[in-house]
Design a protein around this motif. Sequence first.
Motif, PDB file in Angstrom:
ATOM      1  N   VAL A  55       0.864  -1.176   0.000  1.00 14.29           N
ATOM      2  CA  VAL A  55       0.000   0.000   0.000  1.00 14.29           C
ATOM      3  C   VAL A  55       0.902   1.226   0.000  1.00 14.29           C
ATOM      4  N   PHE A  56       0.541   2.233  -0.796  1.00 12.96           N
ATOM      5  CA  PHE A  56       1.388   3.416  -0.933  1.00 12.96           C
ATOM      6  C   PHE A  56       0.524   4.626  -1.253  1.00 12.96           C
ATOM      7  N   LYS A  57       1.093   5.777  -1.052  1.00 16.29           N
ATOM      8  CA  LYS A  57       0.450   7.023  -1.429  1.00 16.29           C
ATOM      9  C   LYS A  57       0.588   7.195  -2.946  1.00 16.29           C
ATOM     10  N   TYR A  58      -0.551   7.347  -3.628  1.00 12.79           N
ATOM     11  CA  TYR A  58      -0.594   7.461  -5.083  1.00 12.79           C
ATOM     12  C   TYR A  58       0.228   8.681  -5.517  1.00 12.79           C
ATOM     13  N   PRO A  59       1.337   8.485  -6.243  1.00 12.86           N
ATOM     14  CA  PRO A  59       2.233   9.610  -6.551  1.00 12.86           C
ATOM     15  C   PRO A  59       1.564  10.825  -7.196  1.00 12.86           C
ATOM     16  N   PRO A  60       0.659  10.667  -8.185  1.00 14.12           N
ATOM     17  CA  PRO A  60       0.038  11.864  -8.745  1.00 14.12           C
ATOM     18  C   PRO A  60      -0.892  12.593  -7.768  1.00 14.12           C
ATOM     19  N   GLU A  61      -1.405  11.880  -6.755  1.00 12.41           N
ATOM     20  CA  GLU A  61      -2.313  12.482  -5.768  1.00 12.41           C
ATOM     21  C   GLU A  61      -2.079  11.801  -4.412  1.00 12.41           C
ATOM     22  N   PRO A  62      -1.099  12.268  -3.652  1.00 12.93           N
ATOM     23  CA  PRO A  62      -0.672  11.571  -2.431  1.00 12.93           C
ATOM     24  C   PRO A  62      -1.735  11.451  -1.345  1.00 12.93           C
ATOM     25  N   SER A  63      -2.855  12.148  -1.473  1.00 11.49           N
ATOM     26  CA  SER A  63      -3.914  12.008  -0.474  1.00 11.49           C
ATOM     27  C   SER A  63      -4.651  10.679  -0.629  1.00 11.49           C
ATOM     28  N   LEU A  64      -4.428   9.977  -1.748  1.00 12.44           N
ATOM     29  CA  LEU A  64      -5.085   8.697  -2.013  1.00 12.44           C
ATOM     30  C   LEU A  64      -4.141   7.541  -1.712  1.00 12.44           C
ATOM     31  N   ASP A  65      -4.697   6.458  -1.167  1.00 12.63           N
ATOM     32  CA  ASP A  65      -3.933   5.232  -0.950  1.00 12.63           C
ATOM     33  C   ASP A  65      -4.212   4.253  -2.084  1.00 12.63           C
ATOM     34  N   PHE A  66      -3.151   3.694  -2.663  1.00 17.75           N
ATOM     35  CA  PHE A  66      -3.265   2.681  -3.710  1.00 17.75           C
ATOM     36  C   PHE A  66      -2.662   1.382  -3.191  1.00 17.75           C
ATOM     37  N   ILE A  67      -3.086   0.268  -3.790  1.00 11.76           N
ATOM     38  CA  ILE A  67      -2.518  -1.030  -3.448  1.00 11.76           C
ATOM     39  C   ILE A  67      -2.198  -1.778  -4.739  1.00 11.76           C
ATOM     40  N   LYS A  68      -0.949  -2.220  -4.872  1.00 15.17           N
ATOM     41  CA  LYS A  68      -0.501  -2.948  -6.061  1.00 15.17           C
ATOM     42  C   LYS A  68       0.570  -3.951  -5.642  1.00 15.17           C
ATOM     43  N   ARG A  69       1.000  -4.760  -6.602  1.00  7.43           N
ATOM     44  CA  ARG A  69       2.069  -5.717  -6.355  1.00  7.43           C
ATOM     45  C   ARG A  69       3.398  -5.135  -6.825  1.00  7.43           C
ATOM     46  N   VAL A  70       4.421  -5.295  -6.008  1.00  2.31           N
ATOM     47  CA  VAL A  70       5.754  -4.791  -6.357  1.00  2.31           C
ATOM     48  C   VAL A  70       6.365  -5.705  -7.423  1.00  2.31           C
ATOM     49  N   VAL A  71       6.660  -5.139  -8.580  1.00  7.94           N
ATOM     50  CA  VAL A  71       7.231  -5.891  -9.697  1.00  7.94           C
ATOM     51  C   VAL A  71       8.702  -5.547  -9.891  1.00  7.94           C
ATOM     52  N   GLY A  72       9.014  -4.255  -9.867  1.00  9.61           N
ATOM     53  CA  GLY A  72      10.385  -3.824 -10.124  1.00  9.61           C
ATOM     54  C   GLY A  72      11.013  -3.144  -8.929  1.00  9.61           C
TER      55      GLY A  72
ATOM     56  N   LEU B 144       5.553 -10.174 -19.209  1.00 13.01           N
ATOM     57  CA  LEU B 144       6.413  -9.386 -18.339  1.00 13.01           C
ATOM     58  C   LEU B 144       7.852  -9.893 -18.422  1.00 13.01           C
ATOM     59  N   TYR B 145       8.780  -8.967 -18.611  1.00 13.10           N
ATOM     60  CA  TYR B 145      10.213  -9.272 -18.639  1.00 13.10           C
ATOM     61  C   TYR B 145      10.892  -8.436 -17.551  1.00 13.10           C
ATOM     62  N   ILE B 146      11.818  -9.058 -16.840  1.00 13.91           N
ATOM     63  CA  ILE B 146      12.544  -8.340 -15.788  1.00 13.91           C
ATOM     64  C   ILE B 146      14.038  -8.653 -15.904  1.00 13.91           C
ATOM     65  N   GLN B 147      14.843  -7.599 -15.913  1.00 18.71           N
ATOM     66  CA  GLN B 147      16.290  -7.748 -15.797  1.00 18.71           C
ATOM     67  C   GLN B 147      16.679  -7.137 -14.453  1.00 18.71           C
TER      68      GLN B 147
ATOM     69  N   ALA C 283      29.436  -4.842  -7.545  1.00 20.23           N
ATOM     70  CA  ALA C 283      30.532  -5.764  -7.252  1.00 20.23           C
ATOM     71  C   ALA C 283      30.485  -7.022  -8.110  1.00 20.23           C
ATOM     72  N   ALA C 284      29.387  -7.198  -8.871  1.00 20.29           N
ATOM     73  CA  ALA C 284      29.238  -8.413  -9.665  1.00 20.29           C
ATOM     74  C   ALA C 284      30.119  -8.353 -10.917  1.00 20.29           C
ATOM     75  N   THR C 285      30.631  -9.497 -11.315  1.00 15.79           N
ATOM     76  CA  THR C 285      31.457  -9.570 -12.526  1.00 15.79           C
ATOM     77  C   THR C 285      30.595  -9.746 -13.761  1.00 15.79           C
ATOM     78  N   GLN C 286      29.351 -10.239 -13.569  1.00 13.12           N
ATOM     79  CA  GLN C 286      28.442 -10.427 -14.691  1.00 13.12           C
ATOM     80  C   GLN C 286      27.030 -10.047 -14.267  1.00 13.12           C
ATOM     81  N   CYS C 287      26.385  -9.209 -15.071  1.00 14.20           N
ATOM     82  CA  CYS C 287      25.038  -8.745 -14.729  1.00 14.20           C
ATOM     83  C   CYS C 287      23.997  -9.797 -15.085  1.00 14.20           C
ATOM     84  N   PRO C 288      22.857  -9.843 -14.342  1.00 16.16           N
ATOM     85  CA  PRO C 288      21.787 -10.789 -14.665  1.00 16.16           C
ATOM     86  C   PRO C 288      21.225 -10.528 -16.057  1.00 16.16           C
ATOM     87  N   GLU C 289      20.761 -11.576 -16.696  1.00 10.94           N
ATOM     88  CA  GLU C 289      20.161 -11.447 -18.018  1.00 10.94           C
ATOM     89  C   GLU C 289      18.683 -11.100 -17.900  1.00 10.94           C
TER      90      GLU C 289
END
Length: 307
Positions: free
Chosen positions: A133-150, A163-166, A172-178
């Motif tokens: 649950v978070f304050k809706y960025p365009p209108e912080p007086s409103l509470d929104f609920i969503k799933r954290v993806v990124g 959906l694709y996620i990198q 410190a990593a020698t190789q970044c995730p694909e």
Amino acid sequence: MANFYSVLLTVITIVAGLIWLYDAKVSKPKRQQRIADEEKRLQQTLSDEARERVAPQGSIAEFAQSVFPILFVILILRSFLYEPFRIPSASMMPTLLEGDFILVEKFSYSLRDPIWRTELVEIDRPERGEIAVFKYPPEPSLDFIKRVVGLPGDRIIYRNKTLYIQPACDEAATQCPELQVIERNLERADAIYFSGATPLQQYREQLGEVAHDTLVDPTVGNRDRYYFQQPGTARDEWIVPEGNYFVMGDNRDNSEDSRYWGFVPEENLVGRAVFIWMSFEMDRKASSMLPQWIPTGIRWERLGGVE
């Protein structure tokens, strides 16, 4: 509106506390002195009823003294521990339904003051797959609920309803995730969720450690022309800035989320949804004699933890 109630509760609690404190430190000693003078004059100890007649406590002070402890406990619980929320829309179906009442764990991420929301203590940060649950960025007086993806630093692509996620690359990593394809498997062939008269397809998806269901409307086409455009990325691609999160609704074609308005800053986070404590059916027909806001039943089977 949600912040209005937090401010109102805080102000009422402070006022009641100040009235009680003034009565205890200023008015009560004066009452006790009057009682002592009267007992000295009569040369006897007065009963409680007689003391009340000689030096009565004001009704406002008496009310403040009785309600302040209750208000204080509610303020602490609501501001720092758990706060109830009602799910007002279908954007998180099938995980959360309209009419669900949930508890949000306020201390999951940080402790903030209830008025200015200044961070007092940092505790943790959201994990991929959590429902926040978070304050809706365009209108912080409103509470929104969503799933954290990124998470901060992640590269997110939502293309052709896939959906694709990198994940962010550790310095410190020698190789970044694909770039990873978030696979989804058809969960049900017989539709039980609808958008109007359109049956929705239900899929099973794995985000981090969390397996959850999503809904897709097969009749809805590509909406990338409405997406929030981040400079330097494709129309359906986003790179999550530091200190921000990318969130989406589980009802993918019926959710106003980060795809359309951008990222959720850390300071907007309210807490993590943890429990459904009540779930009302709200399917009253328009021809009913009763108001539409009166529930038609209780979905007992939905009570429990939130994934």
